[in-house]
Design an enzyme around this catalytic site. Structure first.
Site, PDB file in Angstrom:
ATOM      1  N   GLY A 258      -2.811   7.760  32.644  1.00 28.75           N
ATOM      2  CA  GLY A 258      -1.540   8.076  33.295  1.00 28.75           C
ATOM      3  C   GLY A 258      -0.457   8.579  32.373  1.00 28.75           C
ATOM      4  N   GLU A 300      -7.257   4.883  28.886  1.00 27.03           N
ATOM      5  CA  GLU A 300      -8.051   6.011  29.395  1.00 27.03           C
ATOM      6  C   GLU A 300      -7.182   7.254  29.619  1.00 27.03           C
ATOM      7  OE1 GLU A 300      -9.380   4.320  33.079  1.00 27.03           O
ATOM      8  OE2 GLU A 300     -10.830   2.997  32.122  1.00 27.03           O
ATOM      9  N   PRO A 301      -6.618   7.831  28.573  1.00 27.25           N
ATOM     10  CA  PRO A 301      -5.798   9.028  28.794  1.00 27.25           C
ATOM     11  C   PRO A 301      -6.670  10.247  29.111  1.00 27.25           C
ATOM     12  CG  PRO A 301      -6.042   8.619  26.446  1.00 27.25           C
ATOM     13  CD  PRO A 301      -6.747   7.491  27.153  1.00 27.25           C
ATOM     14  N   GLY A 302      -6.259  10.995  30.106  1.00 20.76           N
ATOM     15  CA  GLY A 302      -6.964  12.240  30.424  1.00 20.76           C
ATOM     16  C   GLY A 302      -6.044  13.409  30.136  1.00 20.76           C
ATOM     17  N   ARG A 303      -4.970  13.505  30.952  1.00 21.13           N
ATOM     18  CA  ARG A 303      -4.004  14.588  30.849  1.00 21.13           C
ATOM     19  C   ARG A 303      -3.423  14.718  29.441  1.00 21.13           C
ATOM     20  NH1 ARG A 303      -0.879  15.922  35.482  1.00 21.13           N
ATOM     21  NH2 ARG A 303      -1.445  13.842  36.203  1.00 21.13           N
ATOM     22  N   TYR A 344       1.049  18.822  44.867  1.00 19.15           N
ATOM     23  CA  TYR A 344       2.048  17.832  44.435  1.00 19.15           C
ATOM     24  C   TYR A 344       3.440  18.424  44.245  1.00 19.15           C
ATOM     25  CZ  TYR A 344      -2.474  16.146  42.599  1.00 19.15           C
ATOM     26  OH  TYR A 344      -3.786  15.804  42.445  1.00 19.15           O
ATOM     27  N   CYS A 371      -4.852  33.569  50.501  1.00 21.51           N
ATOM     28  CA  CYS A 371      -4.305  33.898  51.815  1.00 21.51           C
ATOM     29  C   CYS A 371      -3.490  32.762  52.405  1.00 21.51           C
ATOM     30  CB  CYS A 371      -5.452  34.280  52.732  1.00 21.51           C
ATOM     31  SG  CYS A 371      -6.402  35.623  52.016  1.00 21.51           S
TER      32      CYS A 371
END
Ligand code: LLP
Length: 444
Positions: A258, A300-303, A344, A371
Site C-alpha cells: 500500500g 509487501e510493496p508493489g506500486r 479510480y 470507444c
C-alpha cells in the site's frame, strides 16, 4: 541503443514523479537510463511502456536497506514478467502472488518457491494444489472454507506455513475500491466479533498447517505512516489474545503493501525512512506491553517498487477543438493500457517528448482511442499550443497497475514493454497483435 548528445542533460527537480535516471535533453528529448524515449518509440512503436531496470533494483534495495530485520516481498500484481521476477529476486525480495498465473510465471522464471507467498480471497482447488506441489513458502488464509480444503491436501510430517488475514479496521487508501483493511468488503477476517480468532483456532487445530502469523493489507496508495501504526497496535493485541488462549506466540506479522508513490510533481509519497523508523519501533513497543516476543515483520510493496520505474509513451493521433473551447489530444493508447483514471479517477502528469516547443502552454484533455467518452488518460494536462499529430507524449509513474490491468478492449492489443539500462533498450514483451486474439479462437 544509445543516444549521444553533446549538450548537457538536466536532471528532474526534487519531487518529480519521473525515474531518478530521467534527464531532459536539449531538443525536448527525455532520456531514461540514457535512452531517448523518442528513439525507443521509433524502434519499438507506440504505445510503449519503458521500464528502468536500475530504478526497480534501487527501490528493491532501498527496502532491504531500510528494513534489514524484515522480509520484503514484491507484490507481483503491480506488474510481473520474467525480467521483473529476476530483478526483485536478485535484489533479495520475496514475491507475493495472488493467482496460479503469477505463481506459474514466477516459478517458470526461476523464482524460488520458498520465497513466494500466495494470497487470494478465492483460491481455486487447483491453485491450492499447485501451491502445495510447488512448496510455496507461505499461504495466506482468507476464508474459513479454505482451512479444511488446505488441510485435506497437507500432512503433519511437512506442514504448510500459513498466515491468517485479518481486518484491523483501519481505513486507508486512495479510493474506496482499494480499501481492504475494514469490514464490509470481501477480504480477511474481522478482529471485532471474533471471526479472526475463530480462523486462528481452526488453523491451529489442523496438524497439516503451521500458523506462522497474522496478515493485513490496509489499502493502496497510502502516503501516511499513521495507519500502519494503528494496525500494528491492533494486530499486536490479537497476537497477545492468541497467546493467552492457545499458548502460542506467532513469529510473523505481515503488514501487506500500500505504500504510496508520486504521480504528479509534488504529490506526497510514503516516506520509507519514516516507515522504517516508526513501524518496527511501534511493533517492539506494543509487543513489550503485551509481554510478547517481537515477531518478524513482513511487508509487501508493489506500486512503490514498480510504478516509478515505468514510463508510458504514446503518439498523438488527433488534436480536436471542442465547442466549449476544450482541446482534446487523442493518443494511440488509453483505457485498455491504463484503466486507472476511468476506474479510480487517478490523476497523472504528461509531457511532450522528442521535440522542443517554445509555444505557450494550455490545458488539454489527453484522451485515449477507445470507444468511450470516459476514456480520458490525463485531465487538464498543460501542453504546448502547437501540439500536433505525430507528437509523442510520455506519462510517468506508469510501472504499476497499468500493464497488469491492461485489457484487450476494442482488440487494440496490449502494448510492448521495453527495459532500459545504461544507455541500452531491450524488448521484454512484444506488442499484442490481432493474430494473438485470433490464435485463441477455436470455433465459429
Ligand atoms: N499485498 C496485498 C495483499 C495486496 O492486496 C496488495 C494490493 C499489495 C500487497 C500491494 O499493494 P501496493 O503496495 O501495490 O499498493 N489497482 C489498484 C491497486 C490495487 C491494489 C490491490 N492490492 C490501483 O491501481 O491503484
Amino acid at each position: 541503443m544509445t543516444t549521444a548528445l553533446a549538450a548537457p542533460l538536466t536532471r528532474q527537480p526534487a519531487g518529480s514523479p519521473w525515474p531518478a535516471s530521467a534527464r531532459s535533453g536539449p531538443h525536448g528529448e527525455l532520456l531514461i537510463a540514457g535512452v531517448g524515449l523518442a528513439e525507443a518509440a521509433d524502434r519499438f512503436g507506440t504505445p510503449l511502456y519503458v521500464l528502468d531496470e536500475q530504478e526497480v533494483r534501487d527501490r528493491a534495495r532501498s527496502y532491504r536497506a531500510a528494513l534489514p530485520g524484515a522480509e520484503v516481498l514484491y507484490a507481483a500484481k503491480a506488474f510481473l514478467s520474467s525480467a521483473m521476477a529476476d530483478w526483485v529476486g536478485q535484489e533479495g525480495l520475496g514475491l507475493d502472488v495472488c493467482s496460479a498465473g503469477e505463481l506459474r510465471l514466477a516459478v517458470a522464471a526461476g523464482f524460488p518457491p520458498q520465497r513466494i507467498l500466495l494470497h487470494g480471497n478465492a483460491k481455486s482447488p487447483e491453485e491450492l494444489r499447485l501451491a502445495l506441489r510447488l512448496r510455496v513458502g507461505r499461504i495466506v488464509v482468507d476464508s474459513l472454507a479454505e482451512i479444511p480444503r488446505l488441510a485435506a491436501l497437507t500432512v503433519a510430517e511437512s506442514p504448510q506455513p500459513v498466515l491468517v488475514r485479518v481486518l484491523p479496521e483501519v481505513p486507508a487508501g486512495h479510493h474506496e475500491g482499494v480499501r481492504t483493511g475494514v469490514a464490509g468488503q470481501k477480504f480477511g477476517f474481522p478482529i471485532e466479533g471474533g471471526d479472526a480468532a475463530e480462523a486462528v483456532r481452526r488453523v491451529l487445530g489442523q496438524p497439516g498447517l503451521r500458523l506462522t502469523g497474522l496478515h493485513c493489507h490496509l489499502g493502496s496508495q497510502i502516503t501516511d505512516v499513521e495507519p500502519y501504526l494503528t494496525a500494528v497496535d491492533r494486530l499486536a493485541g490479537l497476537l497477545a489474545a492468541i497467546r493467552d488462549r492457545h499458548g502460542v506466540e506467532l513469529p510473523e506479522l505481515d503488514l501487506g503493501g500500500g505504500h504510496g508513490v508520486r504521480y504528479r510533481p509534488g504529490d506526497p509519497e510514503l516516506d520509507l525512512a519514516d516507515f522504517a523508523r516508526r513501524v518496527p519501533a511501534r511493533l517492539a513497543a506494543a509487543c513489550g506491553r503485551h509481554g510478547l516476543a517481537v515477531p518478524r515483520l513482513l511487508v509487501e510493496p508493489g506500486r512503490a517498487v514498480a510504478a516509478p520505474a515505468g514510463v508510458a509513451v504514446y503518439r498523438v493521433l488527433t488534436v480536436k477543438h471542442g465547442s466549449d473551447g476544450r482541446v482534446f489530444a487523442a493518443v494511440d493508447g488509453g483505457m485498455s493500457d491504463n484503466p486507472r483514471p476511468a476506474l479510480y479517477g487517478a490523476r497523472y502528469t504528461v509531457r511532450l517528448v522528442g521535440r522542443a516547443s517554445a509555444a505557450a502552454l494550455r490545458e488539454v484533455e489527453v484522451v485515449g482511442r477507445h470507444c468511450e467518452a470516459g476514456d480520458v488518460l490525463v485531465r487538464g494536462a498543460l501542453l504546448p499550443t502547437d501540439l500536433r499529430p505525430g507528437d509523442l507524449l510520455a506519462v510517468p509513474a506508469a510501472g504499476a497497475y497499468q500493464l497488469s490491468m491492461a485489457s484487450g478492449y476494442n482488440l487494440v492489443g496490449r502494448p510492448a514493454v521495453a527495459a532500459v539500462d545504461r544507455g541500452r533498450a531491450r524488448l521484454l514483451i512484444r506488442r499484442e497483435s490481432v493474430e494473438d486474439f485470433r490464435a485463441r479462437e477455436v470455433g465459429r
